[in-house]
Design an enzyme around this catalytic site. Structure first.
Site, PDB file in Angstrom:
ATOM      1  N   ARG A 114      29.657  19.516 -20.099  1.00 22.69           N
ATOM      2  CA  ARG A 114      28.402  20.025 -20.678  1.00 22.69           C
ATOM      3  C   ARG A 114      28.053  21.294 -19.916  1.00 22.69           C
ATOM      4  NH1 ARG A 114      25.686  15.785 -20.570  1.00 22.69           N
ATOM      5  NH2 ARG A 114      24.297  15.910 -18.790  1.00 22.69           N
ATOM      6  N   HIS A 163      23.681   9.884 -19.438  1.00 22.04           N
ATOM      7  CA  HIS A 163      22.597   9.783 -18.443  1.00 22.04           C
ATOM      8  C   HIS A 163      23.043   9.045 -17.186  1.00 22.04           C
ATOM      9  CE1 HIS A 163      19.397  10.442 -21.815  1.00 22.04           C
ATOM     10  NE2 HIS A 163      19.965  11.556 -21.430  1.00 22.04           N
ATOM     11  N   ASP A 179      24.126  17.803 -13.672  1.00 25.97           N
ATOM     12  CA  ASP A 179      22.947  18.156 -14.476  1.00 25.97           C
ATOM     13  C   ASP A 179      21.745  17.973 -13.554  1.00 25.97           C
ATOM     14  OD1 ASP A 179      20.826  18.331 -16.239  1.00 25.97           O
ATOM     15  OD2 ASP A 179      21.763  17.117 -17.804  1.00 25.97           O
ATOM     16  N   GLU A 212      24.757  23.876 -19.628  1.00 28.11           N
ATOM     17  CA  GLU A 212      23.342  23.931 -20.043  1.00 28.11           C
ATOM     18  C   GLU A 212      22.595  25.061 -19.355  1.00 28.11           C
ATOM     19  OE1 GLU A 212      21.021  20.440 -18.952  1.00 28.11           O
ATOM     20  OE2 GLU A 212      19.498  20.939 -20.447  1.00 28.11           O
ATOM     21  N   TYR A 256      32.753  15.146 -24.808  1.00 25.44           N
ATOM     22  CA  TYR A 256      33.000  14.000 -23.925  1.00 25.44           C
ATOM     23  C   TYR A 256      34.123  13.176 -24.525  1.00 25.44           C
ATOM     24  CZ  TYR A 256      28.270  15.667 -23.089  1.00 25.44           C
ATOM     25  OH  TYR A 256      27.195  16.478 -22.856  1.00 25.44           O
ATOM     26  N   HIS A 312      16.444  21.326 -26.473  1.00 23.74           N
ATOM     27  CA  HIS A 312      15.086  20.746 -26.481  1.00 23.74           C
ATOM     28  C   HIS A 312      14.160  21.771 -25.840  1.00 23.74           C
ATOM     29  CE1 HIS A 312      15.535  19.814 -22.141  1.00 23.74           C
ATOM     30  NE2 HIS A 312      16.738  19.328 -22.443  1.00 23.74           N
ATOM     31  N   GLU A 327      22.614  23.453 -24.611  1.00 23.14           N
ATOM     32  CA  GLU A 327      23.460  22.553 -23.836  1.00 23.14           C
ATOM     33  C   GLU A 327      24.473  21.765 -24.673  1.00 23.14           C
ATOM     34  OE1 GLU A 327      21.423  19.014 -22.328  1.00 23.14           O
ATOM     35  OE2 GLU A 327      19.517  19.833 -23.020  1.00 23.14           O
ATOM     36  N   ASP A 377       0.812  -1.224   0.000  1.00 22.88           N
ATOM     37  CA  ASP A 377       0.000   0.000   0.000  1.00 22.88           C
ATOM     38  C   ASP A 377       0.847   1.276   0.000  1.00 22.88           C
ATOM     39  OD1 ASP A 377       1.010  -0.443   2.464  1.00 22.88           O
ATOM     40  OD2 ASP A 377      -0.849  -0.017   3.572  1.00 22.88           O
ATOM     41  N   HIS A 391      11.786  17.376 -21.170  1.00 25.15           N
ATOM     42  CA  HIS A 391      11.852  17.354 -22.639  1.00 25.15           C
ATOM     43  C   HIS A 391      10.429  17.645 -23.094  1.00 25.15           C
ATOM     44  CE1 HIS A 391      15.581  14.549 -22.299  1.00 25.15           C
ATOM     45  NE2 HIS A 391      15.854  15.791 -22.035  1.00 25.15           N
ATOM     46  N   ASP A 408      16.374  22.970 -15.997  1.00 24.73           N
ATOM     47  CA  ASP A 408      17.288  21.918 -16.475  1.00 24.73           C
ATOM     48  C   ASP A 408      18.653  22.575 -16.695  1.00 24.73           C
ATOM     49  OD1 ASP A 408      18.481  19.753 -17.686  1.00 24.73           O
ATOM     50  OD2 ASP A 408      17.262  19.818 -19.507  1.00 24.73           O
ATOM     51  N   HIS A 468      25.085  14.512 -28.928  1.00 20.97           N
ATOM     52  CA  HIS A 468      23.673  14.852 -28.708  1.00 20.97           C
ATOM     53  C   HIS A 468      23.354  16.213 -29.320  1.00 20.97           C
ATOM     54  CE1 HIS A 468      24.839  17.651 -25.465  1.00 20.97           C
ATOM     55  NE2 HIS A 468      25.600  16.693 -24.967  1.00 20.97           N
TER      56      HIS A 468
HETATM   57  N1  GLY Z   1      18.635  16.700 -18.008  1.00 19.50           N
HETATM   58  C1  GLY Z   1      18.229  16.161 -19.229  1.00 19.50           C
HETATM   59  C2  GLY Z   1      18.702  16.959 -20.359  1.00 19.50           C
HETATM   60  O1  GLY Z   1      19.588  17.770 -20.209  1.00 19.50           O
HETATM   61  O2  GLY Z   1      18.179  16.880 -21.443  1.00 19.50           O
HETATM   62 MN    MN Z   2      18.445  19.369 -21.160  1.00 24.77          MN
HETATM   63 MN    MN Z   3      20.045  18.630 -18.354  1.00 21.37          MN
END
Ligand code: GLY
Ligand code: MN
Ligand code: MN
Length: 427
Positions: free
Chosen positions: A392, A227, A244, A394, A375, A338, A371, A36, A345, A255, A334
């Site tokens: 990275r 990730h 991140d 962002e 790497y 986004h 971003e 539960d 996203h 983000d 990448h």
């Molecule tokens: N944190 C996910 C991205 O940067 O897209």
């Molecule tokens: Mn992002």
């Molecule tokens: Mn991110």
């Protein structure tokens, strides 16, 4: 009260766009963790967007046409349930407080909804959980009535108004502050999860109970796993730390990624790569402007990163060759952006259907991330000093009438600013 008006005005706008049709939006169910115990509940983003109503197992219907209206089906009042789990609105209070025209108990949905629809066209989301309202047979008979709601709704959600921008600003401010506190606490020999704990602590202390996604706290080579969320390595002197992390305010996400040295001082190789990504990121941000295309920032970032990696001897060949053969993807695999909103996203088209799949153009009120990254995994073809460097950077960027506004600007990213703040809580 004010917030409820915002949600109602979104329903009114959708009703207007629906013509004589009806839209049905079903909220998520609670997910069971075990027996539960449940996972923390979060409403489906589309459901939240149109209602603001916080309970699971709820259905909203929005009618367009000459007499537009919206109605809600929700759990009935239940004293016993309320003793165990807290307040339940019930249909009467739900419709009054959240400004619906009518409210009904969920148990009546199966009987009432087909009657309310009559022969109208129905707009549903592809993910709609409507199996408990309509039988497969009903759908077979009424199949031609069914349309995809996401086209209309995504178009509404991808343009943010002042109410939404305000929440996104708060979300970015809280996340930026969490990044600063994380920088202050970082030092060699600590574990990545200690820093993750500080980030979550700051989110909660500053009023955000929900991270927007699992935080990435990745030191050394872990930063090259896009990730990475294990966050359980010990941080080494000489490594970079890539964080991140973003939170939600009023369900709107931030983000943000920052990368900095664990010991507070960039090595010369780290500095080369960091400065390259930073230049690419800043130049990409300058390409966020009404009328420019969604892929303009990516093109700009890519050009700068390709040139930089060629100059450093990490990529071999001319810019055109590296671009055409996609050799850069070994180090920058990448996209740069986004959409950002209720989902990290977020919904919204990237390509324009009518124009040969050209990228869409920016409109005032769009929010996106910028971003770029680089790497470098150990490899015979790359000088050893660069091995294990994952960078990275962002930011969250709002398209304004004057150009753009970086919502996450409070998070430092210049080398000098970073070196001044890292480790200062450990002094
Ligand atoms: N944190 C996910 C991205 O940067 O897209
Ligand atoms: Mn992002
Ligand atoms: Mn991110």
């Amino acid at each position: 009260m004010k917030d409820y008006k915002e949600f109602k005005s979104r329903r009114d706008r959708l009703a207007f766009l629906l013509d004589d049709s009806v839209a049905i939006i079903v909220n998520s169910k609670e997910s069971i963790r075990n027996k539960d115990c449940h996972y923390p509940f979060r409403s489906d983003s589309n459901f939240h967007y149109l209602s603001g109503f916080p309970e699971p197992d709820t259905i909203v219907m929005i009618f367009g046409g000459k007499n537009p209206k919206s109605i809600i089906f929700c759990q009935p009042k239940d004293e016993i349930k309320e003793i165990w789990n807290g307040y339940v609105y019930g249909p009467k209070q739900a419709s009054k407080e959240f400004l619906f025209d009518e409210g009904y108990p969920l148990a009546d949905a199966q009987k009432l909804i087909p009657k309310f629809i009559k022969s109208k066209k129905i707009f549903l989301l592809p993910s709609s959980r409507v199996g408990h309202i309509f039988s497969p047979k009903w759908f077979e008979i009424n199949n031609k009535l069914r349309e995809d709601l996401s086209e209309i709704l995504d178009g509404m959600r991808v343009v943010k108004n002042d109410f939404e921008v305000n929440l996104m600003r708060k979300s970015a401010d809280i996340a930026a502050n969490a990044h600063i506190q994380a920088m202050k606490l970082t030092a060699p020999d600590k574990y990545e999860y200690e820093i993750e704990g500080e980030i979550l602590n700051q989110f909660f202390r500053l009023g955000s109970r929900n991270p927007a996604y699992s935080s990435i706290v990745a030191s050394g080579i872990n930063g090259c796993t896009l990730h990475y969320i294990e966050n359980d390595s010990q941080m080494k002197d000489g490594d970079l730390l890539l964080i991140d992390a973003g939170c939600e305010v009023g369900s709107y996400a931030s983000d943000i990624t920052r990368t900095f040295p664990v010991n507070g001082k960039f090595s010369s190789a780290q500095k080369e790569i960091y400065q390259l990504v930073l230049s690419a990121q800043k130049a990409a941000i300058e390409k966020v402007k009404v009328g420019l295309f969604f892929d303009d920032p990516h093109k700009e970032a890519l050009k700068i990163i390709i040139d930089g990696l060629i100059d450093l001897g990490i990529l071999i060949g001319s810019r055109d060759e590296v671009y055409e053969k996609e050799l850069y993807k070994k180090f920058f695999m990448h996209r740069t952006s986004h959409w950002l909103g209720l989902d990290v996203h977020d919904v919204g088209k990237y390509l324009s259907k009518s124009k040969n799949s050209q990228a869409v153009k920016f409109t005032e009120g769009n929010v996106l991330t910028i971003e770029p990254g680089c790497y470098i995994r150990p490899s015979d073809h790359v000088s050893k000093e660069f091995w294990g460097i994952g960078v990275r950077i962002e930011d969250d960027v709002l398209v304004t009438s004057a150009g753009h506004d970086v919502l996450s600007k409070n998070a430092p990213k210049e080398i000098k600013e970073l070196e001044e703040v890292i480790g200062t809580s450990n002094a």
